[in-house]
Design an enzyme around this catalytic site. Sequence first.
Site, mmCIF file in Angstrom:
data_model
loop_
_atom_site.group_PDB
_atom_site.id
_atom_site.type_symbol
_atom_site.label_atom_id
_atom_site.label_comp_id
_atom_site.label_asym_id
_atom_site.label_seq_id
_atom_site.Cartn_x
_atom_site.Cartn_y
_atom_site.Cartn_z
ATOM 1 N N SER A 175 0.853 -1.188 0.000
ATOM 2 C CA SER A 175 0.000 0.000 0.000
ATOM 3 C C SER A 175 0.894 1.246 0.000
ATOM 4 O O SER A 175 1.834 1.300 -0.797
ATOM 5 C CB SER A 175 -0.946 -0.038 1.203
ATOM 6 O OG SER A 175 -1.935 0.952 1.082
ATOM 7 N N ASP A 399 -8.568 -5.701 -5.753
ATOM 8 C CA ASP A 399 -8.252 -4.418 -5.113
ATOM 9 C C ASP A 399 -8.887 -3.280 -5.919
ATOM 10 O O ASP A 399 -8.624 -3.138 -7.108
ATOM 11 C CB ASP A 399 -6.725 -4.261 -5.069
ATOM 12 C CG ASP A 399 -6.262 -3.063 -4.230
ATOM 13 O OD1 ASP A 399 -7.078 -2.168 -3.942
ATOM 14 O OD2 ASP A 399 -5.067 -3.038 -3.865
ATOM 15 N N HIS A 433 -7.918 -4.762 -1.269
ATOM 16 C CA HIS A 433 -6.654 -4.105 -0.940
ATOM 17 C C HIS A 433 -6.000 -4.685 0.315
ATOM 18 O O HIS A 433 -4.780 -4.750 0.419
ATOM 19 C CB HIS A 433 -6.902 -2.605 -0.762
ATOM 20 C CG HIS A 433 -5.644 -1.824 -0.551
ATOM 21 N ND1 HIS A 433 -4.652 -1.733 -1.504
ATOM 22 C CD2 HIS A 433 -5.182 -1.120 0.521
ATOM 23 C CE1 HIS A 433 -3.655 -1.001 -1.037
ATOM 24 N NE2 HIS A 433 -3.952 -0.622 0.188
#
Lengths: 454, 454
Positions: A175, A399, A433
């Site tokens: 991330s 995601d 995600h």
Amino acid sequence: MAFPCVDQLEQRTQKFLQSFDGGPEPSYSNPISGYSLYQHNEPFLLDHGGILPKFEIAYETWGELNEDKSNAILLHTGLSASSHAKSHPQNTTPGWWEKFIGPGLAIDTNRFHVICTNVIGGCYGSTGPSSIDPKDGKPYATRFPIVTIFDMVRAQFEMLDAMGIKKLHASVGASMGGMQSLAAALLFKDRISKVISISAAARSHPYSIALRFTQRQVLMADPNWNKGFYYDKVPPHSGMKLAREIATISYRSGPEWEQRFGRKRSQPTTTPSLCADFLIETYLDHQGERFCLQYDPNSLLYVSKAMDMFDLSASVSAETALRRARNTLRLQEGKGSSAPENAAVPPEEEQQIACSTVNAADVAKNVVLDDPKAQLEDLQAGLSVLKDIPTLILGIQSDILFPVWQQKEVADCLRQTGNKTVTYYELDSMYGHDAFLLEIINVGSAVKGHLELK
Amino acid sequence: MAFPCVDQLEQRTQKFLQSFDGGPEPSYSNPISGYSLYQHNEPFLLDHGGILPKFEIAYETWGELNEDKSNAILLHTGLSASSHAKSHPQNTTPGWWEKFIGPGLAIDTNRFHVICTNVIGGCYGSTGPSSIDPKDGKPYATRFPIVTIFDMVRAQFEMLDAMGIKKLHASVGASMGGMQSLAAALLFKDRISKVISISAAARSHPYSIALRFTQRQVLMADPNWNKGFYYDKVPPHSGMKLAREIATISYRSGPEWEQRFGRKRSQPTTTPSLCADFLIETYLDHQGERFCLQYDPNSLLYVSKAMDMFDLSASVSAETALRRARNTLRLQEGKGSSAPENAAVPPEEEQQIACSTVNAADVAKNVVLDDPKAQLEDLQAGLSVLKDIPTLILGIQSDILFPVWQQKEVADCLRQTGNKTVTYYELDSMYGHDAFLLEIINVGSAVKGHLELK
């Protein structure tokens, strides 16, 4: 109709007001413990012209640093994570990558010395908006300067310098941490042997900017936010709760939700209500509740903004280099301040600094703005610095925040630059995600393989 | 750091406060004009037990109704749209489907008589939370009962009855209107010749519920919302603005944004700020500004909740039928009220009403809750009512709010029921959910073909 969800917010505000007769501080002021502190006592120039007169970085480590200090791995965190990636004697709470780090695990602590830091701008021990401004002894609040992902990384490398670590075995992150991981290689390519970037991107795209924008807007619209000056008042807990609910949608809305929540209601026999009613709503409410006093609202603003601004394109790096050169001069001349720098630079000064390369790139930027092909070449040029670094790029097909085409873009650009050691995986995880926190085997194996392959 | 976005909210609040010395009403109280009104003066029982003592529906029409009243098309709106689908002499402002309706266009007014209504629960002329409760002469506010998509449709058919229209040529709608379009066929299969459902679904899925939930939460957290009682006070304009920003992300975040906004900033030479900065942020801000006084906040709550509850599964219809049967009895006995009905029905009364079919379906519902296959069969059973109606299902591949798998699900279920006249199209439009408002040719041709094919 009853609105328990609204009453709950009001009750928390009241509780805060009562606690001000000597009550506890909001919990984000120090929710974790057992970290070490790197102290940097020199002024630190930021990419957008702000200056921190000094800063601290909270960090934690696992595994032994070997004698020649060649086995260190710098682990970068996501937006809201602390340096506590794994439990240890000083803090036995499980960390956010508890099952990825340890003897024989994805990051093998028998082999590697893992260092995880809390970012500059954050609130878990590193200098951020909730830290004290030495100028007046009060929290910076929104007087804190704008920080970039590159600033966070540059601060980390000041710490590595102090530790005597000249070269990392690897820069690893997911991330926002995956952005930092790439940024570290761009800034310090000779100090990093391997790069891992999971569920990240080389530049933020408008949908993800939009999602973070609404979180900031929701937070800033909470009257308790008070333009950032809430440290001795009621914090904007309701804005934070709402921001986290929006964020959770972007982190976790994979096919998992269909299976886990579907259309189930929390109390199926009652008349539908306008507060949390479906299970998915109860879940979001719970996530918001958990987070709303855990993290400093101003840190959310600054760190999420840093993600929005992230762009590894050559023209952006050139612009930043020019800006830094100008501001370095100003800093040396003692003109610096901790406020963002907006003032125009006198032409003669600019002349003095700007080199033709930078100018060319600057011009190029304007040309490419509307041409996707030119933009991609600009990005390739930016990533060409990484052409000799073995790099693992990993994406999750479900995601929606960092969609898999963004990881593919990074991998493709790296290959275009001539990098023959790019590994690119797509996972079909159902967790969206957040998969990097949950897919211990699938993500873990890829990490281990990349770190340990000779 | 300056925060013009926060100042702007405060300024609007101040403006409202000043206007209360005889100033104007919030604009949603009647932003459109030139519509007709259907008045229903009998009590109207809603699916969840609420009762409207009377109601009104705002509607507009285009094209002539033929002599045998067989050429009417009922056009259903999306969540926030009014009955003003197209301009006409009484209101020359372009409507939301301006270029789809007219002589020779997708809905050919030389052939058809088009009727578009504002939904029950809305705020553009039909009875909703901002309407006056005849009991006390004050706006219902959140005393308004919970309404369903089926309630909206049932109210529309009361109006059709009054108009003497026994059978529609078609029921047409997109987004929430596409839900209504299917619901109309479920309730009144013998009164509809053709169905068109665009960018809709047969049941809301958790991600879309989550997105609408955050919009409601953001709105309800605005102190000016005041649990719905704001009609003579400052309206929750800032909550509405934020809700619309979130909604816009779900309506419009297709590939279009990459091309239109990319990473462009609104003022590229300034230092990045925490208010709107990137062009995509300015765009969202603008959308929020436009909407925040245009639509009644309480209508947003009720109508979006109706979308969340939408589910055409057989077990849900059976449950609803049981509930309606119970409440009809109560209404006849004069026990009804306009408040949602929570009270348990006495066992003997329940015995009296419940038929074995309904009970079986009720039991089935509990069984299928965790089994996707059984859930799908339940949905097929629910949709089997439509097995003889020619139906057009249209989806947009870039839609994230009503993803294309949901339209595919409807088409597949309909085909499973033996419907041989299902047309299913997927469009590769870059406009996401909003494509139905913008793709005049691609959407328009499909609509025209379906309406006019013998």
